[in-house]
Design an enzyme around this catalytic site. Structure first.
Site, mmCIF file in Angstrom:
data_model
loop_
_atom_site.group_PDB
_atom_site.id
_atom_site.type_symbol
_atom_site.label_atom_id
_atom_site.label_comp_id
_atom_site.label_asym_id
_atom_site.label_seq_id
_atom_site.Cartn_x
_atom_site.Cartn_y
_atom_site.Cartn_z
ATOM 1 N N SER A 1 -0.533 12.640 49.906
ATOM 2 C CA SER A 1 -1.575 12.721 50.939
ATOM 3 C C SER A 1 -2.405 11.456 51.148
ATOM 4 O O SER A 1 -3.151 11.376 52.116
ATOM 5 C CB SER A 1 -2.512 13.891 50.649
ATOM 6 O OG SER A 1 -1.858 15.095 50.949
ATOM 7 N N LYS B 1 -13.040 11.512 52.301
ATOM 8 C CA LYS B 1 -12.274 12.703 52.718
ATOM 9 C C LYS B 1 -13.107 13.956 52.469
ATOM 10 O O LYS B 1 -13.799 14.055 51.446
ATOM 11 C CB LYS B 1 -10.966 12.745 51.921
ATOM 12 C CG LYS B 1 -9.975 13.799 52.403
ATOM 13 C CD LYS B 1 -8.681 13.707 51.581
ATOM 14 C CE LYS B 1 -7.660 14.737 52.005
ATOM 15 N NZ LYS B 1 -6.415 14.657 51.196
ATOM 16 N N SER C 1 -2.254 14.498 53.885
ATOM 17 C CA SER C 1 -3.385 15.181 54.479
ATOM 18 C C SER C 1 -4.621 14.299 54.683
ATOM 19 O O SER C 1 -5.533 14.712 55.404
ATOM 20 C CB SER C 1 -3.757 16.378 53.595
ATOM 21 O OG SER C 1 -4.230 15.928 52.339
#
Lengths: 89, 435
Positions: free
Chosen positions: B137, B38, B113
């Protein structure tokens, strides 16, 4: 309820500029969220604290850090080994 | 065996912000396995943006601890995945680099996210990826994309090199196609690191076991309450019945503090964000700020141009919640509420081994469906409690509703990450609960 003026003043504190045409919608959304936060009024103010947490300290010893040139490489504006920022005065 | 990996998988869902064409790898547990990271986790020499225009072009001079561990294990870091800007969102639509789409239906969001990591795994581009979970997330996109995602116990994975959004809540965690892959990745990253003062010396080493006979699963009424799609609730209840069929006992329970957990979460995370994101002023990294005008004039203009609306909103909400006159009403109350949530979980988890419920109240939203910020926040109601309590929670696919994946969430005691992984593994062995 907080007003558009208050939202503008919070934005200024946070170093953010809200455009005039966006201010109305921002204020409406802000108030809807704050109204939802009112559920916290049901929480007793004097809750019990945590007794089981400990601080993690270490000696303040000088240790190797990152090379200066690696750090400067990401800065927009530099001079010698310094990073240049906007005017303070 | 060491070698070079060529990464040529097509990115049909905008899962990556930055990707490599090829990379050398060394020996180790993950030798030659492509892993996506990420883009709020620092990678030395590889652009790290947090999904924000304010960090476009930023090349970290150091690796996050988890990235060091991946490299030592021989993994190939093939790129940096898309996210809601700084992790602020539930859909990956709030990215400064365009939205990621859901591989199961490109008209829908992948969740957020960590939507880029989830989509990359679900689309088969990589078998595993790292995400971060501040309020769901990792688990939300895992549920929406039909993969497995673990939010470890707070303190189990080092946050050194994770670009902070809300330090007291967030953890880096593994995402993968199977529970076994997630467990393997967790074994690599679950290590003590003195550079994170909240790191706890409890390394994750674990032999998977699908044996759950004799375990008790708590099912809180609040996880099946208002706002939970009845079809999703039914799918998850079937999944829990499957666990019961495998030998676990099921017990009803209650988490009364769920009533205000979401509000406590949003006050806490926005307050921490307002402080953490003050550093983004364009002076030291990212697109340069002007130096001619005064400090505040330059910063205001720079931050307004480079932060997206949701980030601006959260910084302002946090600034407000911490301001004199409002601190007691918002931040102080939220901290008491957070402790109440932790105590609720401690109490329930004394009599049950794990808690089970849906990961998300609905299936993946259509792109653009959650345009109002508050309605987006409300969709996090089932994931934020684990972050407030600091307990481990995993999402494992448990079936489909309208053709879209549904996630079963399993929450455990502090540092019992191995147990939630085992329960997820047991479920995975039994198969889907509904189709």
């Amino acid at each position: 309820m907080i007003s558009e003026r208050e939202v503008e003043s919070i934005a200024k504190l946070a170093d953010i500029r809200i455009e005039k045409e966006e201010l109305g919608e921002f204020t409406v959304q802000f108030n809807a969220i704050l109204e939802y936060f009112d559920v916290l009024d049901r929480v007793e103010a004097a809750g019990e604290g945590r007794a089981d947490l400990v601080n993690v300290f270490r000696e303040d010893k000088v240790r190797p850090s990152l090379p200066v040139e690696d750090i400067l490489a990401n800065a927009g504006s530099t001079e010698d080994t310094f990073i240049k920022g906007p005017r303070v005065m | 065996m060491a070698g070079t990996y060529h990464f040529d998988a097509a990115d049909r869902h905008n899962a990556f912000i930055t990707r490599v064409e090829s990379a050398a790898f060394g020996d180790g547990r993950l030798a030659g396995i492509p892993v996506a990271v990420k883009d709020n986790i620092s990678t030395r020499g590889m652009q790290t943006t947090c999904g924000s225009r304010i960090l476009k072009g930023y090349i970290p001079p150091y690796d996050a601890n988890v990235v060091e561990l991946l490299r030592e294990a021989g993994a190939v870091i093939v790129g940096k995945t898309n996210l809601d800007e700084f992790g602020m969102g539930t859909t990956t639509e709030n990215s400064g680099f365009g939205p990621t789409t859901n591989p199961h239906d490109p008209a829908r969001v992948p969740g957020g996210s960590s939507g880029g990591s989830a989509a990359a795994v679900a689309a088969g581009m990589v078998p595993m990826a790292l995400g971060t979970d501040t309020g769901g997330s990792i688990r939300c996109p895992a549920a929406f994309c039909g993969i497995v995602g673990l939010k470890p116990t707070y303190g189990r994975v080092s946050r050194y090199g994770l670009i902070a959004y809300a330090n007291s809540l967030e953890q880096i965690g593994p995402m993968g196609r199977s529970v076994a892959d997630v467990a393997t990745l967790m074994e690599v990253i679950g290590r003590y690191d003195a550079r994170d003062s909240t790191s706890y010396d409890r390394p994750y080493t674990h032999a998977l076991s699908g044996e759950i006979r004799g375990m008790t699963i708590g099912v809180p009424a609040e996880y099946f309450g208002e706002g939970v799609d009845p079809a999703v609730a039914e799918c998850v209840r079937n999944a829990i019945a499957t666990l019961e069929g495998a030998g676990a006992a099921v017990e009803e329970c209650s988490i009364p503090s769920m009533e205000y957990a979401l509000a406590a979460y949003y006050v806490t995370c926005t307050s921490e964000a307002s402080s953490n994101l003050a550093r983004f002023d364009g002076v030291r990294y990212g697109p340069g700020v002007g130096t001619k005008r005064s400090w505040h004039d330059e910063f205001q203009e720079f931050r307004s141009e480079h932060f997206g609306h949701e980030v601006q909103r959260r910084i302002m909400l946090g600034t407000f919640a911490l301001s004199a006159g409002y601190y007691g009403k918002y931040y102080a109350k939220a901290q008491v509420a957070k402790e109440n949530v932790r105590r609720d979980f401690l109490r329930v988890l004394k009599s049950v081994d794990v808690i089970a419920g849906p990961t998300m109240p609905t299936i993946a939203f259509r792109l653009g469906e959650k345009s109002d910020p508050l309605s987006m926040y409300l969709s996090d109601v089932l994931t934020v409690p684990a972050n407030l309590a600091g307990v481990p929670a995993i999402s494992v696919p448990c079936g489909r509703v309208q053709g879209m994946p549904v996630g079963l969430q399993i929450i455990g005691r502090h540092f019992a990450d191995e147990v939630v992984v085992d329960v997820a593994f047991a479920f995975e062995q039994e198969g889907s609960a509904c189709m």
